[in-house]
Design a protein around this motif. Structure first.
Motif: not given
Length: 102
Positions: A36-44, A52-55
């Motif tokens: 879903g929406s959001g970026n729980p792993w951060g933008d760094d 990338i690996a998770y997706q």
């Protein structure tokens, strides 16, 4: 002697279809939660690398789960169709025996 209770087999097919539907619902909830929406792993940089690996793994896992749901639904349908086919064949055989058809 083999006893085949069509109603029991059809009931098992219906129960299996219910399991398949619950699985589909649960997979949809899981997919909405993790993708879903959001970026729980951060933008760094390390968060982006992890994403990338998770997706990639997530896509594979969701595909596999979807396949399991499909297989469960197919099994439910097959049980029901086979129950009706056996019942029809049994009725046809009983008619032939009672009519003296060989």
């Amino acid at each position: 002697m083999i006893v085949f209770d069509t109603d029991v087999v059809v009931s098992a097919g219906s129960a299996l279809a219910g399991v398949a539907q619950r699985m589909a619902d649960d997979v949809a909830v899981l997919e909405n939660t993790v993708a879903g929406s959001g970026n729980p792993w951060g933008d760094d940089e390390s968060g982006s690398t992890f994403a990338i690996a998770y997706q990639a793994v997530l896509g594979h896992a969701l595909g596999a789960l979807g396949s399991y749901v499909q297989q469960m639904g197919d099994a439910a349908l097959s049980l029901t169709l086979q129950a009706h086919a056996v019942a029809s064949a049994d009725q046809a055989s009983a008619f032939e025996i009672s009519a003296g058809v060989t």
